[in-house]
Design a protein around this motif. Sequence first.
Motif, mmCIF file in Angstrom:
data_model
loop_
_atom_site.group_PDB
_atom_site.id
_atom_site.type_symbol
_atom_site.label_atom_id
_atom_site.label_comp_id
_atom_site.label_asym_id
_atom_site.label_seq_id
_atom_site.Cartn_x
_atom_site.Cartn_y
_atom_site.Cartn_z
ATOM 1 N N HIS A 182 8.389 1.888 7.069
ATOM 2 C CA HIS A 182 7.967 2.931 8.003
ATOM 3 C C HIS A 182 8.591 4.267 7.622
ATOM 4 O O HIS A 182 9.579 4.315 6.884
ATOM 5 N N TYR A 183 8.003 5.336 8.138
ATOM 6 C CA TYR A 183 8.620 6.654 7.999
ATOM 7 C C TYR A 183 8.320 7.482 9.227
ATOM 8 O O TYR A 183 7.419 7.187 10.016
ATOM 9 N N ARG A 184 9.124 8.503 9.419
ATOM 10 C CA ARG A 184 8.843 9.516 10.444
ATOM 11 C C ARG A 184 9.244 10.875 9.904
ATOM 12 O O ARG A 184 10.150 10.986 9.081
ATOM 13 N N VAL A 185 8.526 11.903 10.332
ATOM 14 C CA VAL A 185 8.831 13.282 9.930
ATOM 15 C C VAL A 185 9.761 13.881 10.967
ATOM 16 O O VAL A 185 9.535 13.752 12.181
ATOM 17 N N LEU A 186 10.822 14.527 10.494
ATOM 18 C CA LEU A 186 11.825 15.141 11.362
ATOM 19 C C LEU A 186 11.710 16.656 11.260
ATOM 20 O O LEU A 186 11.497 17.219 10.174
ATOM 21 N N ALA A 187 11.868 17.327 12.376
ATOM 22 C CA ALA A 187 11.697 18.773 12.446
ATOM 23 C C ALA A 187 12.778 19.502 11.642
ATOM 24 O O ALA A 187 13.872 18.968 11.402
ATOM 25 N N ALA A 188 12.461 20.715 11.255
ATOM 26 C CA ALA A 188 13.440 21.569 10.592
ATOM 27 C C ALA A 188 14.577 21.876 11.535
ATOM 28 O O ALA A 188 14.390 21.933 12.765
ATOM 29 N N ARG A 189 15.760 22.080 10.981
ATOM 30 C CA ARG A 189 16.932 22.386 11.812
ATOM 31 C C ARG A 189 17.256 23.857 11.757
ATOM 32 O O ARG A 189 16.941 24.537 10.809
ATOM 33 N N LYS A 220 0.830 -1.205 0.000
ATOM 34 C CA LYS A 220 0.000 0.000 0.000
ATOM 35 C C LYS A 220 0.868 1.259 0.000
ATOM 36 O O LYS A 220 2.083 1.189 0.055
ATOM 37 N N GLY A 221 0.212 2.422 -0.042
ATOM 38 C CA GLY A 221 0.924 3.687 -0.102
ATOM 39 C C GLY A 221 0.471 4.674 0.955
ATOM 40 O O GLY A 221 -0.625 4.546 1.521
ATOM 41 N N ARG A 222 1.317 5.643 1.219
ATOM 42 C CA ARG A 222 1.008 6.727 2.142
ATOM 43 C C ARG A 222 1.627 8.012 1.606
ATOM 44 O O ARG A 222 2.594 7.982 0.847
ATOM 45 N N ALA A 223 1.077 9.163 2.009
ATOM 46 C CA ALA A 223 1.617 10.457 1.595
ATOM 47 C C ALA A 223 1.588 11.411 2.780
ATOM 48 O O ALA A 223 0.738 11.287 3.676
ATOM 49 N N VAL A 224 2.514 12.364 2.775
ATOM 50 C CA VAL A 224 2.633 13.307 3.882
ATOM 51 C C VAL A 224 3.104 14.652 3.330
ATOM 52 O O VAL A 224 3.855 14.710 2.359
ATOM 53 N N ARG A 225 2.631 15.725 3.945
ATOM 54 C CA ARG A 225 3.059 17.076 3.577
ATOM 55 C C ARG A 225 4.243 17.480 4.449
ATOM 56 O O ARG A 225 4.237 17.239 5.667
ATOM 57 N N LEU A 226 5.233 18.131 3.840
ATOM 58 C CA LEU A 226 6.393 18.654 4.564
ATOM 59 C C LEU A 226 6.550 20.132 4.253
ATOM 60 O O LEU A 226 6.335 20.559 3.109
ATOM 61 N N SER A 227 6.942 20.886 5.270
ATOM 62 C CA SER A 227 7.316 22.280 5.053
ATOM 63 C C SER A 227 8.803 22.348 4.731
ATOM 64 O O SER A 227 9.580 21.462 5.114
ATOM 65 N N ALA A 228 9.203 23.395 4.034
ATOM 66 C CA ALA A 228 10.618 23.577 3.719
ATOM 67 C C ALA A 228 11.429 23.510 5.007
ATOM 68 O O ALA A 228 11.085 24.131 6.013
ATOM 69 N N GLY A 229 12.499 22.739 4.998
ATOM 70 C CA GLY A 229 13.359 22.570 6.168
ATOM 71 C C GLY A 229 13.079 21.302 6.943
ATOM 72 O O GLY A 229 13.972 20.786 7.630
ATOM 73 N N GLU A 230 11.840 20.797 6.883
ATOM 74 C CA GLU A 230 11.541 19.525 7.527
ATOM 75 C C GLU A 230 12.153 18.391 6.707
ATOM 76 O O GLU A 230 12.537 18.564 5.561
ATOM 77 N N ALA A 231 12.216 17.217 7.326
ATOM 78 C CA ALA A 231 12.775 16.057 6.636
ATOM 79 C C ALA A 231 11.893 14.853 6.886
ATOM 80 O O ALA A 231 11.072 14.835 7.815
ATOM 81 N N ILE A 232 12.071 13.849 6.032
ATOM 82 C CA ILE A 232 11.390 12.573 6.235
ATOM 83 C C ILE A 232 12.450 11.482 6.280
ATOM 84 O O ILE A 232 13.385 11.476 5.466
ATOM 85 N N GLU A 233 12.326 10.617 7.260
ATOM 86 C CA GLU A 233 13.175 9.437 7.358
ATOM 87 C C GLU A 233 12.341 8.241 6.908
ATOM 88 O O GLU A 233 11.300 7.953 7.490
ATOM 89 N N ILE A 234 12.781 7.580 5.851
ATOM 90 C CA ILE A 234 12.077 6.420 5.317
ATOM 91 C C ILE A 234 12.896 5.188 5.674
ATOM 92 O O ILE A 234 14.100 5.132 5.397
ATOM 93 N N ILE A 235 12.242 4.216 6.310
ATOM 94 C CA ILE A 235 12.946 3.101 6.945
ATOM 95 C C ILE A 235 12.599 1.789 6.251
ATOM 96 O O ILE A 235 11.423 1.430 6.107
ATOM 97 N N ASN A 236 13.637 1.068 5.828
ATOM 98 C CA ASN A 236 13.469 -0.265 5.251
ATOM 99 C C ASN A 236 13.463 -1.256 6.419
ATOM 100 O O ASN A 236 14.456 -1.902 6.727
ATOM 101 N N THR A 237 12.328 -1.368 7.052
ATOM 102 C CA THR A 237 12.197 -2.043 8.341
ATOM 103 C C THR A 237 12.751 -3.460 8.324
ATOM 104 O O THR A 237 13.492 -3.866 9.218
ATOM 105 N N HIS A 238 12.392 -4.221 7.303
ATOM 106 C CA HIS A 238 12.808 -5.626 7.234
ATOM 107 C C HIS A 238 13.996 -5.842 6.297
ATOM 108 O O HIS A 238 14.482 -6.969 6.179
ATOM 109 N N GLY A 239 14.425 -4.790 5.627
ATOM 110 C CA GLY A 239 15.674 -4.842 4.891
ATOM 111 C C GLY A 239 15.591 -5.118 3.414
ATOM 112 O O GLY A 239 16.571 -4.888 2.695
ATOM 113 N N SER A 240 14.463 -5.597 2.910
ATOM 114 C CA SER A 240 14.412 -5.962 1.494
ATOM 115 C C SER A 240 13.217 -5.373 0.766
ATOM 116 O O SER A 240 12.876 -5.830 -0.325
#
Length: 204
Positions: free
Chosen positions: A197-204, A14-34
């Motif tokens: 999995h993914y998580r949104v990371l704050a702007a630095r 399946k799919g997911r989508a997320v909005r990010l503001s300039a400066g924010e980041a997304i970490e996309i995780i290959n949870t099981h590795g493949s």
Amino acid sequence: MSEDPERITIPARKGRAVRLSAGEAIEIINTHGSQVVDTWVFNAEDPTEFLSNEHMRATLGKLWPGEGDALITNRRRPIMVLEKDTSPGRHDTLIAACDDYRYGLLGCADYHDNCTDNLHAALRRIGINLSACPSPLNLWMNIPVAADGSTSWGEPLSRPGDHVVLRAQMDCIVAMSACPQDILPINGAACRPTEAHYRVLAAR
């Protein structure tokens, strides 16, 4: 991997989508590795501007981005920067998103989950309707290219927990599909799609 309330699941197939503001980041995780994760990025103000592999390859002068490289749009502007990559760094920019036509060519007589439909479903979940499906950045998809120009379907080189961090250079929308491919070994020799999995990371 331990539970993290900020970590959001991209369900298998399946799919997911997320909005990010300039400066924010997304970490996309290959949870099981493949698991391959098809990834698209659109300008939040004008989705007709989007991450374009053909424009990015011309700008970077190589087939896939590495740490520190900008992801380039069809208007030749940076939309994100690949800030971190813990994997061996093999990602695909050549192969179009799978669709129901593709699975028909692979012998499926009935409907098969696919990344094109996952993109549109993910965008609809956040109130966006697009007719087109740009070619995605296929995170962790291993497409070996031989000296004669021929390609093959390799297994991912990534490991469980490998992740990338993409930092937004403008307000944008990131869409991701945990690729449903279960015929070719792009999601590993077992041909078994899994969640990512993914998580949104704050702007630095």
